[in-house]
Enzyme design. Structure first.
Site, PDB file in Angstrom:
ATOM      1  N   PHE A 232      69.780 -17.384  59.462  1.00  0.00           N
ATOM      2  CA  PHE A 232      70.637 -18.574  59.469  1.00  0.00           C
ATOM      3  C   PHE A 232      71.808 -18.469  60.429  1.00  0.00           C
ATOM      4  O   PHE A 232      72.424 -19.480  60.769  1.00  0.00           O
ATOM      5  CB  PHE A 232      71.187 -18.850  58.046  1.00  0.00           C
ATOM      6  CG  PHE A 232      72.373 -17.979  57.688  1.00  0.00           C
ATOM      7  CD1 PHE A 232      73.662 -18.353  58.043  1.00  0.00           C
ATOM      8  CD2 PHE A 232      72.201 -16.764  57.027  1.00  0.00           C
ATOM      9  CE1 PHE A 232      74.754 -17.547  57.739  1.00  0.00           C
ATOM     10  CE2 PHE A 232      73.282 -15.955  56.724  1.00  0.00           C
ATOM     11  CZ  PHE A 232      74.559 -16.345  57.084  1.00  0.00           C
TER      12      PHE A 232
ATOM     13  N   LYS B 168      59.419 -20.543  62.704  1.00  0.00           N
ATOM     14  CA  LYS B 168      59.989 -20.914  61.400  1.00  0.00           C
ATOM     15  C   LYS B 168      61.503 -20.704  61.465  1.00  0.00           C
ATOM     16  O   LYS B 168      61.986 -19.576  61.390  1.00  0.00           O
ATOM     17  CB  LYS B 168      59.421 -20.046  60.274  1.00  0.00           C
ATOM     18  CG  LYS B 168      59.897 -20.543  58.899  1.00  0.00           C
ATOM     19  CD  LYS B 168      59.681 -19.534  57.790  1.00  0.00           C
ATOM     20  CE  LYS B 168      60.884 -18.708  57.470  1.00  0.00           C
ATOM     21  NZ  LYS B 168      62.068 -19.442  57.019  1.00  0.00           N
TER      22      LYS B 168
ATOM     23  N   GLU C 106      65.482 -21.656  56.611  1.00  0.00           N
ATOM     24  CA  GLU C 106      65.455 -22.824  55.724  1.00  0.00           C
ATOM     25  C   GLU C 106      66.867 -23.295  55.381  1.00  0.00           C
ATOM     26  O   GLU C 106      67.050 -24.371  54.834  1.00  0.00           O
ATOM     27  CB  GLU C 106      64.667 -22.508  54.440  1.00  0.00           C
ATOM     28  CG  GLU C 106      65.314 -21.515  53.486  1.00  0.00           C
ATOM     29  CD  GLU C 106      65.087 -20.046  53.885  1.00  0.00           C
ATOM     30  OE1 GLU C 106      64.611 -19.801  54.998  1.00  0.00           O
ATOM     31  OE2 GLU C 106      65.410 -19.156  53.070  1.00  0.00           O
ATOM     32  N   ARG C 107      67.878 -22.474  55.757  1.00  0.00           N
ATOM     33  CA  ARG C 107      69.243 -22.885  55.418  1.00  0.00           C
ATOM     34  C   ARG C 107      69.880 -23.762  56.489  1.00  0.00           C
ATOM     35  O   ARG C 107      70.805 -24.502  56.218  1.00  0.00           O
ATOM     36  CB  ARG C 107      70.092 -21.639  55.161  1.00  0.00           C
ATOM     37  CG  ARG C 107      69.561 -20.904  53.924  1.00  0.00           C
ATOM     38  CD  ARG C 107      70.532 -19.906  53.426  1.00  0.00           C
ATOM     39  NE  ARG C 107      70.268 -18.584  53.967  1.00  0.00           N
ATOM     40  CZ  ARG C 107      70.939 -17.508  53.631  1.00  0.00           C
ATOM     41  NH1 ARG C 107      71.949 -17.601  52.778  1.00  0.00           N
ATOM     42  NH2 ARG C 107      70.642 -16.339  54.127  1.00  0.00           N
TER      43      ARG C 107
ATOM     44  N   CYS D 220      75.491 -10.131  63.205  1.00  0.00           N
ATOM     45  CA  CYS D 220      74.934  -8.777  63.042  1.00  0.00           C
ATOM     46  C   CYS D 220      75.711  -7.775  63.864  1.00  0.00           C
ATOM     47  O   CYS D 220      75.620  -6.580  63.631  1.00  0.00           O
ATOM     48  CB  CYS D 220      73.471  -8.762  63.444  1.00  0.00           C
ATOM     49  SG  CYS D 220      73.246  -9.030  65.200  1.00  0.00           S
TER      50      CYS D 220
ATOM     51  N   GLU E 241      75.887  -4.241  53.683  1.00  0.00           N
ATOM     52  CA  GLU E 241      76.324  -5.148  54.748  1.00  0.00           C
ATOM     53  C   GLU E 241      77.003  -6.329  54.059  1.00  0.00           C
ATOM     54  O   GLU E 241      76.361  -7.045  53.283  1.00  0.00           O
ATOM     55  CB  GLU E 241      75.106  -5.624  55.553  1.00  0.00           C
ATOM     56  CG  GLU E 241      75.482  -6.515  56.718  1.00  0.00           C
ATOM     57  CD  GLU E 241      74.259  -7.066  57.474  1.00  0.00           C
ATOM     58  OE1 GLU E 241      73.198  -7.214  56.859  1.00  0.00           O
ATOM     59  OE2 GLU E 241      74.416  -7.366  58.670  1.00  0.00           O
TER      60      GLU E 241
HETATM   61  P1  NAD Z   1      67.315 -13.200  55.679  1.00  0.00           P
HETATM   62  O1  NAD Z   1      66.602 -11.904  55.808  1.00  0.00           O
HETATM   63  O2  NAD Z   1      67.747 -13.626  54.331  1.00  0.00           O
HETATM   64  O3  NAD Z   1      66.388 -14.380  56.246  1.00  0.00           O
HETATM   65  C1  NAD Z   1      65.745 -14.262  57.495  1.00  0.00           C
HETATM   66  C2  NAD Z   1      64.390 -14.953  57.412  1.00  0.00           C
HETATM   67  O4  NAD Z   1      63.562 -14.257  56.484  1.00  0.00           O
HETATM   68  C3  NAD Z   1      64.479 -16.400  56.952  1.00  0.00           C
HETATM   69  O5  NAD Z   1      63.673 -17.191  57.773  1.00  0.00           O
HETATM   70  C4  NAD Z   1      63.996 -16.361  55.513  1.00  0.00           C
HETATM   71  O6  NAD Z   1      63.270 -17.513  55.162  1.00  0.00           O
HETATM   72  C5  NAD Z   1      63.093 -15.143  55.460  1.00  0.00           C
HETATM   73  N1  NAD Z   1      63.206 -14.425  54.179  1.00  0.00           N
HETATM   74  C6  NAD Z   1      64.327 -14.227  53.456  1.00  0.00           C
HETATM   75  N2  NAD Z   1      64.054 -13.486  52.366  1.00  0.00           N
HETATM   76  C7  NAD Z   1      62.738 -13.215  52.405  1.00  0.00           C
HETATM   77  C8  NAD Z   1      61.864 -12.468  51.559  1.00  0.00           C
HETATM   78  N3  NAD Z   1      62.293 -11.873  50.452  1.00  0.00           N
HETATM   79  N4  NAD Z   1      60.575 -12.382  51.907  1.00  0.00           N
HETATM   80  C9  NAD Z   1      60.113 -12.959  53.013  1.00  0.00           C
HETATM   81  N5  NAD Z   1      60.902 -13.682  53.851  1.00  0.00           N
HETATM   82  C10 NAD Z   1      62.197 -13.807  53.559  1.00  0.00           C
HETATM   83  O7  NAD Z   1      68.541 -13.146  56.709  1.00  0.00           O
HETATM   84  P2  NAD Z   1      69.728 -14.193  56.839  1.00  0.00           P
HETATM   85  O8  NAD Z   1      70.613 -14.072  55.653  1.00  0.00           O
HETATM   86  O9  NAD Z   1      69.201 -15.500  57.214  1.00  0.00           O
HETATM   87  O10 NAD Z   1      70.491 -13.593  58.123  1.00  0.00           O
HETATM   88  C11 NAD Z   1      71.448 -12.577  58.035  1.00  0.00           C
HETATM   89  C12 NAD Z   1      70.869 -11.213  58.315  1.00  0.00           C
HETATM   90  O11 NAD Z   1      70.275 -11.203  59.610  1.00  0.00           O
HETATM   91  C13 NAD Z   1      71.933 -10.125  58.352  1.00  0.00           C
HETATM   92  O12 NAD Z   1      71.428  -8.986  57.707  1.00  0.00           O
HETATM   93  C14 NAD Z   1      72.134  -9.860  59.827  1.00  0.00           C
HETATM   94  O13 NAD Z   1      72.612  -8.575  60.139  1.00  0.00           O
HETATM   95  C15 NAD Z   1      70.750 -10.062  60.338  1.00  0.00           C
HETATM   96  N6  NAD Z   1      70.746 -10.358  61.758  1.00  0.00           N
HETATM   97  C16 NAD Z   1      70.373  -9.368  62.606  1.00  0.00           C
HETATM   98  C17 NAD Z   1      70.401  -9.588  63.964  1.00  0.00           C
HETATM   99  C18 NAD Z   1      70.008  -8.483  64.900  1.00  0.00           C
HETATM  100  O14 NAD Z   1      69.731  -8.775  66.069  1.00  0.00           O
HETATM  101  N7  NAD Z   1      69.974  -7.232  64.454  1.00  0.00           N
HETATM  102  C19 NAD Z   1      70.808 -10.826  64.484  1.00  0.00           C
HETATM  103  C20 NAD Z   1      71.166 -11.829  63.582  1.00  0.00           C
HETATM  104  C21 NAD Z   1      71.134 -11.586  62.220  1.00  0.00           C
END
Ligand code: NAD
Length: 528
Positions: free
Chosen positions: A179, A203, A206-207, A311, A411
């Site tokens: 998100f 994809k 969803e938020r 991140c 985190e």
């Molecule tokens: P998230 O993991 O909750 O969601 C990311 C995606 O995974 C979404 O599309 C979501 O629908 C899906 N998802 C969520 N939970 C799931 C599950 N249990 N099973 C399968 N799919 C699932 O992440 P977020 O909260 O949207 O984003 C924040 C996170 O992303 C932080 O940890 C941040 O550090 C990381 N991030 C990393 C980078 C990088 O380049 N290292 C860049 C941006 C964000």
């Protein structure tokens, strides 16, 4: 050069009966439904399962996103598979001409996209512009694909024998987005995938899916053929579908560790390539010889910008030796930041994405106090006039943090700076290298030898020297380390070209004379 484009046509429709997640307060007649994109058309899902999207500054429902049905997702993949047949035949120059147009459209429509991001994600308008610009840079990089995708050649490895390789596209790829960067992360994924000749099923989170949909719509307007990028929506059901779909050859994922490790295991278990950028705990080492004012500005900006939802946020400062005395000035700087709705031009820190996120961040702050750390600046309970129902947390600084504290182990993803101390650089490096994450880090110093030692010994993917948030421009790759990454091939840069292509190597033997080689049962060698 390109005309401004109106805000996305999110279709107003009555919610389907039985939709699971409708708020009773919501006016079902007026709520917008976020479309999918399949075969170049915006399509409202037939799903009975819909999720609310909220404005983080007010928590009002602003749209709904579907859990795309299995039939819709299968259709999207099938359509992208069909589109691949023709798309891979386009010359690379013709493919990137579409991206040149997209690049210009993104620039011309930055204001409109930024407003969309601020409304749906919460970050300030200026920061949203940065989100888009960092994505535009990847499109620019993808425009170099005619050179980037070149293979290798060597003439005459033996008499009459030449060798050459091509980097060929894989087929249908998929992108799963977080998100926190609604423009940049989709743009990390599909421009590199399609420039190399692949198609992609995307994809968005969803938020906050609206920006991703809008950008793909722009790509279609720029001339991308139907089906080359399709957009589906949803949560775990969609992710599982992507991991299991036999026609999807590779998955790009950015997000947290729980989802990322699951996707990596399930996707690779099904024989797919997976590149996954995950969570982080980024430390900044402050040596006492650093430029004080610059360093404090850098620390605070990188900890509290985007409300800490990056991140690469610098979440943990390690004050070394006499730099420990800088804490009051760090607190004083943090107090100058204005917490407000992202659309207010004077805002420095916007709201968090959701009430759950706010509760989690506040409970991590509370845990720090309970476990013996000291709260020097407490952002809990901040109220923004006119936006009393928003998910605001103000800049928070916690000192006396130890590696056993919950706030250090997790985190936080909120506007919270942890302060640790070390007697010397060796101890600071040891703290960083003992943390499981290895996304980014920074050192602030006037000493070249200290900076050189740090860059050599520290185990993090991206290092800033007197620079916060050292996210590389896309001609380099984004390179996490340890728990911050799964998979071997990085996003953008040269790594992404490797990720989205299969190298094919050809050896040819063309000779005019009839003398020939003596082929037999012995392993061929090329000694002459
Ligand atoms: P998230 O993991 O909750 O969601 C990311 C995606 O995974 C979404 O599309 C979501 O629908 C899906 N998802 C969520 N939970 C799931 C599950 N249990 N099973 C399968 N799919 C699932 O992440 P977020 O909260 O949207 O984003 C924040 C996170 O992303 C932080 O940890 C941040 O550090 C990381 N991030 C990393 C980078 C990088 O380049 N290292 C860049 C941006 C964000």
């Amino acid at each position: 050069m390109f005309k401004k484009i109106n805000t996305p046509q999110l279709i107003n429709k009555t919610a389907s009966t039985g939709a699971r997640l409708f708020s009773t307060k919501m006016n079902k007649q007026s709520v917008k439904k976020v479309p999918m994109i399949i075969n170049g058309e915006k399509r409202i899902s037939q799903s009975k399962e819909w999720y609310e999207i909220h404005n983080p500054a007010t928590n009002e429902v602003i749209a709904m996103v579907p859990q795309s049905t299995d039939a819709e997702m299968a259709e999207a993949v099938q359509n992208s598979k069909q589109a691949f047949g023709e798309w891979r035949d386009w010359s690379v120059s013709r493919r990137v001409r579409v991206l040149y147009k997209l690049r210009q459209m993104l620039e011309d429509n930055t204001q409109e996209l930024a407003q969309m991001i601020t409304e749906e994600q919460g970050k300030t308008l200026k920061d949203a512009e940065g989100d888009i610009f960092r994505g535009i840079e990847v499109v620019e990089h993808a425009c170099n694909m005619s050179v980037l995708q070149m293979g290798d050649t060597t003439e005459n490895i033996a008499k009459h024998i030449d060798i050459y390789s091509y980097k060929q596209p894989l087929g249908v790829t998929a992108g799963i987005c977080p998100f926190n960067f609604p423009a940049m992360i989709p743009l990390w994924m599909f421009p590199m995938a399609v420039a190399t000749g692949n198609t992609m099923v995307l994809k968005p989170s969803e938020r906050d899916p609206t920006t991703g949909v809008r950008i793909v719509e722009m790509a279609l307007e720029a001339g991308l053929p139907k089906g080359v990028v399709n957009v589906i929506h949803g949560k775990k059901q969609t992710v599982d579908f992507i991991c299991d779909a036999p026609d999807i050859k590779a998955i790009s994922f950015v997000g947290g560790n729980t989802a990322g490790e699951y996707i990596y295991a399930r996707g690779t278990g099904n024989g797919k390539r997976v590149q996954a950028n995950l969570g982080a705990k980024n430390h900044a080492v402050v040596l006492p010889d650093a430029r004080k004012e610059d360093t404090i500005n850098a620390l605070c900006g990188a900890a509290f910008g985007a409300a800490g939802q990056r991140c690469m946020a610098l979440t943990t400062a390690i004050l070394v030796g006499e730099a420990k005395a800088w804490l009051p000035e760090i607190v004083a700087k943090a107090k100058t930041y204005k917490v407000n709705v992202g659309s207010d031009p004077t805002a420095d820190v916007g709201p968090l994405i959701s009430p759950q996120s706010k509760t989690r961040v506040e409970s991590l702050i509370a845990s720090a106090q309970k476990e013996g750390a000291k709260i020097d600046l407490d952002g809990r309970g901040v109220v923004v006039k006119g936006y009393e129902t928003g998910n605001f947390v103000g800049p928070t600084i916690i000192s006396g943090v130890k590696n056993v504290h919950t706030c250090y182990k997790e985190e936080i993803f909120g506007p919270v700076m942890l302060i640790m101390t070390a007697e010397n650089l060796d101890e600071a490096i040891q703290i960083i290298n003992s943390n499981p994450y290895g996304n980014g880090t920074a050192i602030f110093t006037r000493s070249g030898p200290a900076a050189r030692k740090f860059q050599f010994e520290v185990d993090a993917g991206q290092i800033g020297i007197n620079l916060p948030i050292p996210v590389p421009p896309p001609f380099f790759s984004f390179t996490g380390s340890r728990a911050s990454i799964r998979g071997d091939l990085n996003f953008y840069g040269k790594g992404a070209v490797q990720f989205y292509t299969q190298t094919k190597t050809i050896m040819s033997n063309w000779r005019e004379d009839e003398s020939g080689m003596s082929f037999g049962t012995v392993m061929p060698t090329y000694k002459k």
